[in-house]
Structure formats: C-alpha cells, structure tokens
Design an enzyme around this catalytic site. Sequence first.
Site, PDB file in Angstrom:
ATOM      1  N   LYS A  75       0.807  -1.199   0.000  1.00 53.30           N
ATOM      2  CA  LYS A  75       0.000   0.000   0.000  1.00 53.30           C
ATOM      3  C   LYS A  75       0.852   1.267   0.000  1.00 53.30           C
ATOM      4  O   LYS A  75       0.657   2.163  -0.831  1.00 53.30           O
ATOM      5  CB  LYS A  75      -0.892  -0.037   1.246  1.00 53.30           C
ATOM      6  CG  LYS A  75      -1.667   1.183   1.509  1.00 53.30           C
ATOM      7  CD  LYS A  75      -2.135   1.155   2.961  1.00 53.30           C
ATOM      8  CE  LYS A  75      -0.949   1.414   3.874  1.00 53.30           C
ATOM      9  NZ  LYS A  75      -1.394   1.718   5.269  1.00 53.30           N
ATOM     10  N   THR A  76       1.802   1.297   0.904  1.00 52.51           N
ATOM     11  CA  THR A  76       2.658   2.487   0.995  1.00 52.51           C
ATOM     12  C   THR A  76       3.474   2.657  -0.273  1.00 52.51           C
ATOM     13  O   THR A  76       3.663   3.757  -0.767  1.00 52.51           O
ATOM     14  CB  THR A  76       3.596   2.378   2.205  1.00 52.51           C
ATOM     15  OG1 THR A  76       2.814   2.022   3.340  1.00 52.51           O
ATOM     16  CG2 THR A  76       4.286   3.688   2.472  1.00 52.51           C
TER      17      THR A  76
ATOM     18  N   ASP B 219      -4.040   8.389   3.488  1.00 51.60           N
ATOM     19  CA  ASP B 219      -3.638   7.057   3.938  1.00 51.60           C
ATOM     20  C   ASP B 219      -4.573   6.615   5.065  1.00 51.60           C
ATOM     21  O   ASP B 219      -5.133   7.450   5.762  1.00 51.60           O
ATOM     22  CB  ASP B 219      -2.187   7.142   4.452  1.00 51.60           C
ATOM     23  CG  ASP B 219      -1.584   5.771   4.623  1.00 51.60           C
ATOM     24  OD1 ASP B 219      -2.176   4.791   4.120  1.00 51.60           O
ATOM     25  OD2 ASP B 219      -0.520   5.677   5.260  1.00 51.60           O
ATOM     26  N   GLU B 220      -4.738   5.331   5.233  1.00 51.69           N
ATOM     27  CA  GLU B 220      -5.560   4.795   6.335  1.00 51.69           C
ATOM     28  C   GLU B 220      -6.948   5.438   6.374  1.00 51.69           C
ATOM     29  O   GLU B 220      -7.434   5.871   7.416  1.00 51.69           O
ATOM     30  CB  GLU B 220      -4.866   5.013   7.687  1.00 51.69           C
ATOM     31  CG  GLU B 220      -3.437   4.520   7.764  1.00 51.69           C
ATOM     32  CD  GLU B 220      -3.325   3.036   7.981  1.00 51.69           C
ATOM     33  OE1 GLU B 220      -4.359   2.335   7.858  1.00 51.69           O
ATOM     34  OE2 GLU B 220      -2.211   2.561   8.260  1.00 51.69           O
TER      35      GLU B 220
ATOM     36  N   GLN C  30      -8.867  -3.278   8.757  1.00 50.01           N
ATOM     37  CA  GLN C  30      -7.896  -2.770   9.727  1.00 50.01           C
ATOM     38  C   GLN C  30      -8.397  -1.516  10.439  1.00 50.01           C
ATOM     39  O   GLN C  30      -7.612  -0.733  10.953  1.00 50.01           O
ATOM     40  CB  GLN C  30      -6.571  -2.466   9.037  1.00 50.01           C
ATOM     41  CG  GLN C  30      -5.860  -3.721   8.562  1.00 50.01           C
ATOM     42  CD  GLN C  30      -4.485  -3.422   8.028  1.00 50.01           C
ATOM     43  OE1 GLN C  30      -3.585  -3.043   8.765  1.00 50.01           O
ATOM     44  NE2 GLN C  30      -4.310  -3.585   6.732  1.00 50.01           N
TER      45      GLN C  30
ATOM     46  N   ARG D  45       0.962  -8.660  11.151  1.00 49.34           N
ATOM     47  CA  ARG D  45       2.250  -7.972  11.306  1.00 49.34           C
ATOM     48  C   ARG D  45       3.406  -8.927  11.065  1.00 49.34           C
ATOM     49  O   ARG D  45       4.524  -8.510  10.847  1.00 49.34           O
ATOM     50  CB  ARG D  45       2.413  -7.373  12.714  1.00 49.34           C
ATOM     51  CG  ARG D  45       1.484  -6.256  13.124  1.00 49.34           C
ATOM     52  CD  ARG D  45       1.340  -5.185  12.112  1.00 49.34           C
ATOM     53  NE  ARG D  45       0.197  -5.471  11.238  1.00 49.34           N
ATOM     54  CZ  ARG D  45      -0.050  -4.839  10.112  1.00 49.34           C
ATOM     55  NH1 ARG D  45       0.750  -3.906   9.701  1.00 49.34           N
ATOM     56  NH2 ARG D  45      -1.095  -5.146   9.365  1.00 49.34           N
TER      57      ARG D  45
END
Length: 808
Positions: free
Chosen positions: A56-57, A243-244, A274, A650
């Site tokens: 994503k980043t 983002d997010e 998330q 994670r």
Amino acid sequence: MSSFDEMDAFEGASLSSRAMAARPQPYLDALNPAQREAVECLQGPVLMLAGAGTGKTKALTARIVHLLTTGTARTNEILAVTFTNKAAREMKERVGGMLGQPAEGMPWLGTFHAICVKLLRRHAELVGLKNNFTILDTDDVIRLLKQLIRAEGIDDKRWPARALANVIDDWKNRALVPTKVPVADASAYNGKGVDLYAQYQTRLIELNAVDFGDLLLHMVTIFQNHPDILEQYQRWFRFIMVDEYQDTNVAQYLWLRLLAGGHKNICCVGDDDQSIYGWRGAEVGNILRFDKDFPGAKVVRLEQNYRSTEHILAAASGVIAGNQGRLGKELWTDAKGGEKVRLIGHWDGEEEARWIGEEIEAMQRGTRGQGPRDLDQMAILVRASHQMRAFEDRFLTIGLPYRVIGGPRFYERLEIRDAMAYFRVVTSPDDALAFERIVNTPKRGLGDKAQQTIQMTARENGVSLVEGARLAVENGLIKGKGAGQLRQLLDNLARWSAMTVGPVLEIDDESVLDDGGAPQMRFGEPDVPHYELAQIILDESGYTTMWQNDKNPDSPGRLENLKELVSQLENFENLQGFLEHVSLIMDNASDDAGQKVSIMTLHGSKGLEFPAVFLPGWEDGLFPSQRSMDESGLKGLEEERRLAYVGITRSEEVCTISFVGNRRVFGQWQSQLPSRFIDELPDEHVEVLTPPGLYGGGYGAAAPSEAPVRSSIEEKVALADGYNSPGWKRMQSRAGQYGTAQPKPAKNQIIDVKAVSSFTLGDRVFHQKFGYGMIAGIDGDKLEVEFDKAGLKKVVAAYVSASDDIPF
DNA sequence: GCGTCCAAAGCTGAA
DNA sequence: CTTTGGACGC
C-alpha cells in the site's frame, strides 16, 4: 532521474505527456498490475482497497512520484495526509528515495493534525484565536475541565473530568460544535455536558488555546463559513491523497470532502479490515460509502500479500472471516510453506514473559531451527499497555535489550512537562495553564490561597494571570515569604522573555499561494540561543536545584531527562518551533541504536512488520477487551477481531500467540479463559506447542488464591493434545462458569463485622499490602498488626483476612 | 502552606 | 500493585 531543479523547468504548464515521454519510470516497473492501475490513474476519485502487506505504501508513494515526474503536479500542490508521524516520515523518505533525493519539497505531506496546525495559524483570527495559539494536550485539557466542573459546583469525584473530556472529544470527532450537539446527547455528563462544552470552548479562546480536536474542527468551521478561503485551497491542493482512510472520523471526512469538492482528484487508501479506531470516532462508513460521495470513483483492490507466509495469512483470514459487513478482500500470496501459527498456554503472566524471553533468546542464537535472528526482527504486541510491564521486568532480569514503542512518553513525564510549562510562559505570557503549573514549582510559598488571589486579581482587572500576579504583588495582596518569591519569579519571567523573540509570523498573502510557495512562518533572531536560554530558565528558576535536592531515587533520572530535553532543543530553530513539535509529535525519541526487541500495543503496531511476532494475552476479557464489548457490543467485538487480524498480519515468518490461565488484575489473581479468537483460528494452520519443562499448562482449574504452583502433567497434556477438540472447548466454557464463581482471595474477601470480633491477639492475618503478620493489638475496628516484612502497622480490620500460614 | 498518611480508584486504545 | 487525592497535623 528527476530532480526538483529539473522540475522547475516545467513550471506552470500542463506537461504530462511531454514529461512522461521524456523520463524513465522505473518505479512503475516495480509494481504489480493492480498497484500500477491505482498509480497511473491520476485524475478523479480513486479508492485503493489495500489489504495488509499488499504494498500500500509503495503504491501511494509511487503515485506521488508519478504525479511529480509526469509533471502533472508540483510538490506543493499535493496534499498527502497520514494518521501518524511515523507514516508521514516513512512516506517522505520513500518519495525521496524514488526521486533520488530528499523530499523536502513536499510541504503538505503530514498528519491531519500537523497540516491543520499550519492552516489554522494562517486563519486563526477567523475563529477568534491569535496565530500563536497553544496546543493543549490531554493533561491540560483535564485540568482545565476540572476547573470548570468545580466552578459549576459539580462533584468531580462522581463525575470525573476525564469522562467529560471523552464526551467532548467524541463530539469534536463528529464535527459538532456546542450548538450542534443533538438532543439525544443532552443527557451526557449528568445533563451538564453540552453546557460545559460551550463554556470550555469559550475558555479555550480566552486562553488562546486549542485541543487536538479543535485543529480539525476549527478548520472545518472556517471552510464552511468562508467559501472564498475554501476555494483558494481547492485550487491550491490539486491532488489529495489519504492514507488509512478507514480511520478517518467525521471531522476529517468533512475536511477532506470540502477540500476535494472542486476537482475531486482524491485518492484514498484503506482497509476496512484494519479499522481499529472506532473508539476515537473513526467511521468505517467513510470507506464504505466512498463511491457514493464520489460517483464514478475508480476502485482498485490490492490483494497480493508480500509480507507473510501462507499459514499466517490463512490464520488471519480465518479470524477476520467472523466479521459481518466487510467489503471483502481475498488476500493471497506466492510464498508457500513456512511455519504454522504457534499457540501456547501458560500458567500466568510471569511465566508467559519468561517463556517468550527464552524463545527470543533461542531465536537470537539461531537454536530454534531458523538461523540466528536479530532482536530488531522481533516484536511483542500486546492489547493493553499494562501488559508490557511483565515483559519489561523479565527482560531487565535476564538482560535482554528491549525498546518500548509508544509507552510512557518522554514528553509526558512530570519534569519535562514542568520544564515545558516554563518555556510556554516565557514564550507566551498569556498561557494561564502553564503559569498555574509552574507558579509554585519549585515551592515558593504560594499555596491555594495565594493562587486564588492571583486568579481573582487577574479576573477583576481583565488581565492575564502573569499580569494579575504582578498587580497582586504590587498591591500587597500577597503576604509573607511568597510575596518576595513571586516578585522574583515575575522579574525572571520578564527577563527571560526579553531574551527570546516572539514568533514573527509572516502571513503570506494571496500572491504566495499563487506563485507556488508554501505559507511560511519565520521567526526573529533571539539574543541568546534558545537552548542556552532553556538551560538558564531551568537553573535560575530553581527547578534544577529542586530535583538536585530531592532525595528520591528517581531524581537523578529526572535530571538526566532535563539534560536530554535541552540537548534536543538544539535541533530546533527556537522554543516555539520546539513546543509545536512536542505537542504534535509525541513520538518516542527512543534510542534507535542497538539491537532490541520491540514491545508495543497492537494499535501502535499498525503499519509495521516483523519477521517474528509474539501475541501474548489472548484471553477473553483482555483480548477481546471486556470494556470494548460492554460499551459497543457486537461492534466492539468486531473491532477487537480486526485488531487480532492486524496483529497476526504484522508477522512475516513466525507468529506466536499465547494465553495464560491466571492473571493478576489490580494485584489480585483472576483466572482467565483463552480468547474466543483462538477458537476462530483455523486448525490446519496452527501448531499447538507443548510447554517446555514441567511447568505451565494449567489454567482455570486451580484456585487462584495460592501463589502459582506446578501444574500437573495431565493438565499439560490436556493442553497440548486436546485444545482443538470440541470436548476441550466445552470443558473450558464449563471451567469458565466455575472459574468465575470461585471465591476470590484477599482484598475482595472482606470480613464482615461479626468476623471482626473473632480476631484475637496473636492471630495470623494477611493484608493485601503488607503481607502476613500477627495481631498485636485491637482497637475497635482497627487492628495493630506486627507484619513479618512491613513491621508494626495499624490497619482497618476489613482489609485484613485470617490466615493460617506458618511464619518463616 | 507543606508534608505525611491513608483510602480509593485504575487498566483499553492515541494525535 | 501503583498512583492519586483528600484529610489531618505540624
């Protein structure tokens, strides 16, 4: 490679085709088809649904780079918002990396809050603030609210200020100013909530201060009331990236919608699975209705996971599948094989910490069949921060280097906050809260009464607290030793203020917006370097001396921290800049040097990844958190489940989940049941570990009143073999019924009045705090007890229980 | 006004 | 168990 210099050559024109043809775009080749699709679609609304570990980043940063290298946008025309400073920093670095040079030129890449501060400084007067307003942190807010609450004659014991702070914060997250609070919320805080909210807002303006929520709320208000200003920024920020997105609250959502309202060039990245910030107002609904807000939005799904092994991915998917109303993504990976998710139970929290410590050391040595691993590759993710303690204790004992991320923060420490209050008073003498904090620290003989006099004088004359203090002392309203000391403090403050230079904010006019420069703040040159001034303030105020004379064992540490504070100041241009940094970036300035295991909360772990992850404390009530379920029911449970999903995802290679049978809560043993999420892990992707040695394995069955004892081999075997069987689960749920009904030891077992009379001299007793002892005297409902360790104490009989232990 | 002692409350999560 | 705030005595 492109550079900013080269880019200047393209200034002002629409250049996409020319630039595209002219430049190689290696960053595009590094993307998979889905990522590339999202990156190349520069115009119009785009929603990137990106599962955990799907790059994503990478896609987001590539998109920024693409905007730049194609000449579609200049750096200062891109508004890129993140939630954490960590994410902002990482994105800056990665953009810089792709461009081949630091992304200094991205002035509008930052957190919602940081960007809003910049904007609000420019338009502060529109909401009645001055442009040098202070940002209050939670502590200041609570103190301020407490004052208002007491002024209303409300008992702040029954109605804690903290509760009001939460209510107000909630309203701000929903972008509700006091007049807009719905009738349904009228009962909040004993029916006084809305009224106090209004008072609080008034007070903040008086103090020239804002809280975190205000940063967003004020900007939304300004945009709504001043279409001309909004329009400016709509023209200015031609491309918006978020983002997010699943974590945005209503205020942030409105802010974004207003800014994107014109061109609709908005690209939001998020993952509904998330969303873990519902408790602070995040609305998953924002992401779910993106294509209604922006009709014709392009929706791209990133589903190829590059992070975890298939077992880990499958385990995470199995858990999250229990949630309703997901947008639905199916993560997949090319990485086959790998280790299953490991599951282990322990007797209690201490043993859990011990086992994990040993496991980490084994991984470090490479004796766990994986080859040696650095400590940096391992992390422990806990649900609640109080779980960290057991690990810290254990790791200190065995000398295992660790780092706590997001733990008790440097800037939240008492001495640091005191020091900063001094700085605040010096830089802005109107800062009443800061003045209150330091006026009698160190002790200057100015107690409640003197401080009330100052407050009254200030109010009657309509001046600031500092000014009021001066009036009070000049008019002889303050008596005794305090008067001289106060006079000295005031003189000092004035002197220090003269040694610094207030913020000279240069508000850029239209022309700056139009010619492409970001709004700037500039400051005058101080006479004395600010870090030296800081040292002077701390020394001359007597604050340093205060800690030097303090005999507490932690005083040297506090002095260390103050030294550290001053040295950090050198990294900033001035005190103001530093104070702002501190209020917005409460990052841990932890020592990054050296190999260390990371300990953090699940919330704090979002966006990170580690080869080996430990997830301790998977017990019902702790995780999922009882409170979350009580307050938000199924919604709360689903958010907890997403948290579990975040935790598992994670991990890259090894994921170890653990739970314990007994845990100490408020110093009292409680038996625990394994988390319901453990049942939701798909059997075929989980390996149950047999606890090593003869310890561990039992849970729920033994009376928790005794100190932890060895569990039987039978229990251990039951754990190892049977945990997956339906019978085991039934047994556990039965154990739960019995377990919760078991009498609790010690503190809760208060002896009733009749029992008190049964105490006689010489009886052995147990006290929660002082331990075991013998009754040496009886005085009504109080007992004199000679404690084995703590000596002779007088205690209330109700807090003592009879004991038949044998003194050693 | 300051220090000491004692009872009670607290442990989600965070910019 | 730890921290905090209020009551009380100096």
